[in-house]
Motif scaffolding. Structure first.
Motif, PDB file in Angstrom:
ATOM      1  N   ALA A   1     -12.899  15.094   3.786  1.00 43.72           N
ATOM      2  CA  ALA A   1     -13.844  13.978   3.698  1.00 43.72           C
ATOM      3  C   ALA A   1     -15.056  14.218   4.595  1.00 43.72           C
ATOM      4  O   ALA A   1     -16.197  13.921   4.219  1.00 43.72           O
ATOM      5  CB  ALA A   1     -13.151  12.676   4.085  1.00 43.72           C
TER       6      ALA A   1
ATOM      7  N   ARG B   1      -5.882   7.605   1.870  1.00 49.41           N
ATOM      8  CA  ARG B   1      -6.623   6.793   0.903  1.00 49.41           C
ATOM      9  C   ARG B   1      -7.901   6.217   1.510  1.00 49.41           C
ATOM     10  O   ARG B   1      -8.888   6.006   0.805  1.00 49.41           O
ATOM     11  CB  ARG B   1      -5.715   5.676   0.380  1.00 49.41           C
ATOM     12  CG  ARG B   1      -4.642   6.190  -0.579  1.00 49.41           C
ATOM     13  CD  ARG B   1      -3.835   5.063  -1.188  1.00 49.41           C
ATOM     14  NE  ARG B   1      -2.804   4.573  -0.292  1.00 49.41           N
ATOM     15  CZ  ARG B   1      -2.621   3.302   0.022  1.00 49.41           C
ATOM     16  NH1 ARG B   1      -3.422   2.366  -0.467  1.00 49.41           N
ATOM     17  NH2 ARG B   1      -1.639   2.934   0.832  1.00 49.41           N
TER      18      ARG B   1
ATOM     19  N   ASN C   1     -12.389   9.005  -0.751  1.00 48.49           N
ATOM     20  CA  ASN C   1     -13.663   9.053  -1.473  1.00 48.49           C
ATOM     21  C   ASN C   1     -14.703   9.925  -0.779  1.00 48.49           C
ATOM     22  O   ASN C   1     -15.888   9.881  -1.126  1.00 48.49           O
ATOM     23  CB  ASN C   1     -14.207   7.639  -1.676  1.00 48.49           C
ATOM     24  CG  ASN C   1     -13.331   6.825  -2.622  1.00 48.49           C
ATOM     25  OD1 ASN C   1     -12.595   7.381  -3.431  1.00 48.49           O
ATOM     26  ND2 ASN C   1     -13.390   5.514  -2.504  1.00 48.49           N
TER      27      ASN C   1
ATOM     28  N   GLY D   1     -18.159   8.765   0.268  1.00 50.88           N
ATOM     29  CA  GLY D   1     -18.263   7.385  -0.175  1.00 50.88           C
ATOM     30  C   GLY D   1     -17.407   6.448   0.651  1.00 50.88           C
ATOM     31  O   GLY D   1     -16.620   6.861   1.507  1.00 50.88           O
TER      32      GLY D   1
ATOM     33  N   PRO E   1     -14.400   3.580   1.277  1.00 49.37           N
ATOM     34  CA  PRO E   1     -13.046   3.436   0.734  1.00 49.37           C
ATOM     35  C   PRO E   1     -12.994   2.342  -0.314  1.00 49.37           C
ATOM     36  O   PRO E   1     -13.828   1.420  -0.328  1.00 49.37           O
ATOM     37  CB  PRO E   1     -12.218   3.066   1.973  1.00 49.37           C
ATOM     38  CG  PRO E   1     -13.202   2.439   2.916  1.00 49.37           C
ATOM     39  CD  PRO E   1     -14.497   3.143   2.681  1.00 49.37           C
ATOM     40  N   ASP E   2     -12.013   2.431  -1.190  1.00 46.55           N
ATOM     41  CA  ASP E   2     -11.802   1.374  -2.178  1.00 46.55           C
ATOM     42  C   ASP E   2     -11.465   0.080  -1.451  1.00 46.55           C
ATOM     43  O   ASP E   2     -10.746   0.078  -0.441  1.00 46.55           O
ATOM     44  CB  ASP E   2     -10.664   1.748  -3.130  1.00 46.55           C
ATOM     45  CG  ASP E   2     -10.972   3.021  -3.912  1.00 46.55           C
ATOM     46  OD1 ASP E   2     -12.160   3.275  -4.162  1.00 46.55           O
ATOM     47  OD2 ASP E   2     -10.025   3.754  -4.245  1.00 46.55           O
TER      48      ASP E   2
END
Length: 894
Positions: free
Chosen positions: A21, A75, A79, A82, A84-85
């Motif tokens: 990441a 998790r 991304n 980007g 995180p969800d």
């Protein structure tokens, strides 16, 4: 014994995912929080997100629960660059809420820098407290975590768009969308105001839109028979784009060098530029006499260096690039631009390590800008400074006035980033297209001899509106939380309540933060001193309290500089201990300027570690975090450090005991081997292994009140680091002993002879203790034997079809060099992954061998080999991942 709970970060971290990441974050050039404003060596956001979460949650002591928490961290960073969800983020926030039922702690960063720590603390739902002695990072962090959250979710104040169209009444904005609308609207107003006052300074030809004006510095030829005012340009190329080549053609006219332009060419090239060798040396265009460094220094100190406008780059009506010669009138207009009398005359540092301008007669930061650039920046800063009174009259509330003005003040800093004589005309290596590159490509301010003046009033790259747009690309990464940022010394800065402390402090003498920051500070202060008055009480950034080991501020005495650094950080760590919340650690991120080993490297690390030990801190965990993108892994001409080392610290227990030197050595050898294998399994780069190994080594050292030698004297940190490095060498030697005998021969041979051939007799003496003969090495295709000479294979002429299954004696040596060959020379990661997929039991020894070879290359000064082995390990995790893909593993193998 203590009552503290062990945190997850003291037990485990998913390094592969965090590092992937971080690499993605560094590789992304636009659309990150870094687009808000330039800061030096910022930590990637995904790293802080993972580290803070892991530092807050307890290690569950249960494998299944630990696997769940590690998966959640994966998790959180899945991304890449980007965000995180949202469901994952909410899951993490819920876990933290359960961890702290009486309320979440505050996160404090006393060296807040670009604000990454504070941003990610707020993203996880915590309040933040940041401080910095330097007003530039304090401003950046304050805007991100204190100013912007107050306008999050608000609707626009302006009823018109930037182009003057009416805003649709029914349009609803979310996040920072409404605020971004206002920024565009008022940025356009500022631009129109500057255009109205300075537009005549930018004459243009009919039908063209300027992109950049390309300049060179000039000097008088030292040849008395010549005396021409020659141009000091490093390149004559304007465009290397295939089918649209363009270059400069120098000519001498009335005792000065001027330039014609050849453009729209499908073939051809310019003549040789006047740059001679390394350093400041140029040949005269007229007589070829060389103006060396001394001559240029002499002329610079006498204010004899000038400017020459070489060419103009613009767009035609169809949007195509046009390159044309400049006119004398255009040059005169730029140089005669009226400069306001009140532009700050802040002096540059005379430290030649980072600043070269003063040597050549450019002592002040204002000297880094041409007259027209000074006029433009002053006009934009003044227009922004005038906004608050206008906005208050229009009825805008105070929080929004501060936010709009602050962000546009940062935009003035961004305009300065590309709007000085330090902006290079840089070519894309793939397309051949050139564009201006702003200052601080490196963390220094070296004088440029040719440069691009960007069109600040136009819509192109590094112009005002384009800078505003890239700045707005950072807003999606800004949090919606609560925080405070103050200008304060880390030795005394105190959060409102005890906190989790996480910080990325200065790297000894690597970066002259305050000295470099004055480049931006002079413009920030002009635009924002009435909005953030607490940040701008001084004409220049504070220097005397800065915690770096600046030799020039210490009478050019490195020992005094080091003692100041250690004393300052000892005081800082003691202060931070008092600010630390119960049962939480201190996270300290550290890296050196570059990995060269030797005494300088030891000094950098021993200094920060000595301060920690003196402040009675114990290192309870250490992790390497990759800090650079793929472009830094190879081909840079030097092995720059790619990893930050995250040290997890706790107050050392009162009951800590002393330890003998022999016991320390035994513990070191027992524990370091396991730690090194874990680091290698996490694909720590070979160039960073020595730094990363300091972590587990210092964990052992710092757990004791003192390590004592035979005479009862305390073993200093410097000695401990040497012992750790020695133990690391022994670990790598032991790993070499686990290789197949042919590879062990190759390692020993390569250490002595490299890729050169040597006598057969020497090979025979080297190979016999391994229980094999030279013929075995040759049959294994590790080396060749021609007559009386033996030479290793692996550098060139490798069989692209090699796989272990068709080799009568496959070796780790072959696996390493075939992987490197495919990765770097043939096909890239996909081709290398196809080989990785069929290595089987050779995978682990091949990785260990790569580390060993890098270690040898570093000691022998074989830079090219170092870079190849470093690049291979950098891609190792990705190769394993691709190799696990069935289609990748089998495609092309049968």
């Amino acid at each position: 014994m203590t009552d503290r709970n062990r945190k997850l970060i003291e037990t485990a971290l998913p390094l592969d995912e965090i590092n992937a990441a971080c690499k993605a974050d560094k590789d992304r050039k636009t659309g990150t929080i870094r687009n808000l404003h330039k800061w030096f060596a910022p930590m990637p956001l995904p790293a802080w997100r993972a580290l803070l979460f892991a530092a807050l949650v307890d290690d569950p002591g249960d494998d299944n629960r630990r696997v769940y928490l590690l998966d959640l961290i994966k998790r959180l960073v899945a991304n890449g660059a980007g965000l995180p969800d949202q469901p994952t983020l909410e899951e993490a926030q819920q876990i933290l809420a359960r961890q702290f039922p009486d309320g979440l702690p505050v996160v404090m960063d006393p060296f807040c820098g670009g604000g990454s720590t504070l941003v990610e603390a707020q993203r996880l739902g915590l309040n933040s407290f940041g401080s910095d002695l330097n007003p530039v990072p304090a401003l950046i962090s304050r805007v991100l975590t204190e100013v912007l959250p107050r306008v999050h979710g608000s609707q626009p104040f302006a009823t018109e768009t930037a182009s003057g169209d009416r805003l649709a009444v029914e349009q609803i904005f979310t996040g920072y969308g409404g605020f971004a609308h206002d920024i565009r609207h008022y940025a356009a107003q500022v631009l129109n105001s500057v255009r109205a006052s300075l537009g005549e300074l930018f004459p243009t030809a009919e039908g063209e839109t300027p992109v950049a004006w390309l300049w060179s510095r000039t000097a008088r030829c030292v040849n008395p028979a010549c005396g021409v005012e020659t141009a000091l340009t490093t390149s004559l190329w304007l465009s290397k784009r295939p089918g649209d080549l363009a270059w400069l053609e120098p000519r001498v006219e009335a005792g000065v060098v001027r330039f014609d332009v050849t453009s729209k060419q499908r073939s051809g090239s310019p003549g040789e530029p006047p740059k001679v060798g390394r350093g400041a040396a140029f040949a005269c265009f007229n007589c070829s006499s060389v103006l060396n460094d001394a001559a240029l220094v002499e002329q610079g100190q006498k204010h004899m260096l000038g400017y020459r406008l070489m060419a103009v780059v613009s767009l035609d009506r169809a949007g195509r690039r046009v390159y044309r010669a400049a006119t004398p009138d255009e040059e005169e207009t730029a140089l005669a631009a009226p400069v306001p009398d009140d532009v700050s005359a802040v002096a540059q540092s005379t430290d030649t390590r980072s600043f070269s301008g003063p040597r050549f007669g450019y002592p002040n930061f204002s000297d880094m800008f041409m007259p027209r650039q000074l006029a433009v920046l002053a006009a934009f800063a003044d227009a922004v400074a005038g906004l608050p009174s206008q906005l208050h009259k229009e009825g805008m509330d105070g929080a929004r006035v501060t936010a709009v003005t602050s962000v546009l003040g940062l935009a003035v800093g961004k305009l300065a980033h590309g709007g000085s004589t330090q902006s290079r005309w840089k070519f894309d290596s793939r397309s051949g297209t050139a564009k201006a590159e702003g200052v601080f490509a490196r963390n220094d301010l070296r004088l440029t001899w040719d440069f691009a003046e960007v069109a600040a009033l136009a819509d192109g790259a590094m112009g005002w509106m384009q800078g505003v747009e890239t700045l707005l690309d950072a807003l999606p990464f800004a949090p919606n939380g609560a925080g405070v940022v103050v200008k304060a010394d880390a030795r005394t800065s105190t959060p409102p309540v005890p906190a989790l402390i996480a910080t990325d402090p200065p790297y000894f003498d690597a970066i002259d933060y305050a000295d470099l920051s004055d480049y931006f500070y002079m413009w920030h202060r002009r635009a924002l001193r009435n909005v953030h008055s607490d940040l701008y009480a001084t004409v220049a950034t504070p220097k005397s309290g800065e915690l770096i080991a600046s030799a020039i501020r210490s009478g050019n005495d490195k020992t005094v500089a080091r003692d100041y650094f250690i004393a300052g950080f000892t005081e800082t760590f003691r202060n931070l201990k008092r600010s630390l919340a119960h049962d939480l650690p201190i996270l300290v991120v550290y890296a050196s300027k570059e990995q060269k080993g030797g005494r300088d490297e030891e000094t950098r690390w021993s200094s920060i570690l000595t301060a920690m030990i003196a402040a009675d801190l114990e290192i309870t965990g250490a992790w390497p975090i990759h800090g650079t993108g793929s472009s830094r892994m190879i081909g840079q001409g030097a092995n720059a450090v790619a990893a930050y080392i995250v040290m997890v610290c706790r107050p050392r227990p009162d009951g800590a005991v002393t330890c003998s030197l022999s016991d320390f050595n035994r513990s070191l050898r027992r524990e370091l081997a396991v730690a090194v294998r874990n680091l290698q399994a996490a694909s720590i780069l070979p160039v960073d292994l020595a730094q990363a190994a300091m972590g587990p080594g210092m964990q052992i050292y710092s757990r004791y009140r003192a390590v004592l030698d035979q005479s009862g004297q305390r073993v200093p940190v410097e000695h401990a680091l040497r012992l750790i490095n020695s133990a690391l060498g022994e670990v790598l030697d032991e790993q070499e002993g686990e290789l197949d005998p042919e590879s062990r021969f190759a390692v020993r041979w390569w250490e002595t002879y490299g890729w050169q051939s040597a006598p057969f007799g020497e090979a025979d003496k080297t190979v016999r203790p391994l229980g094999i003969g030279v013929d075995d090495v040759v049959r294994a295709e590790v080396a060749t034997s021609h007559g009386s000479k033996v030479q290793l294979l692996g550098q060139t002429d490798l069989d692209f079809k090699w796989v272990p299954s068709v080799d009568v004696r496959p070796t780790a040596w072959e696996a390493v060099h075939h992987l490197a060959h495919r990765l770097i020379d043939r096909g890239g990661e996909l081709e290398a992954a196809r080989l990785m997929a069929v290595l089987g039991s050779l995978q682990d020894p091949a990785m260990a061998l790569t580390y060993r070879l890098h270690d040898i290359a570093a000691k022998k000064g074989r830079t090219a080999d170092q870079e190849r082995y470093n690049a291979l390990i950098n891609s190792w995790a990705e190769l394993i991942k691709l190799a696990g893909d069935g289609s990748t593993a089998t495609e092309g193998l049968f």
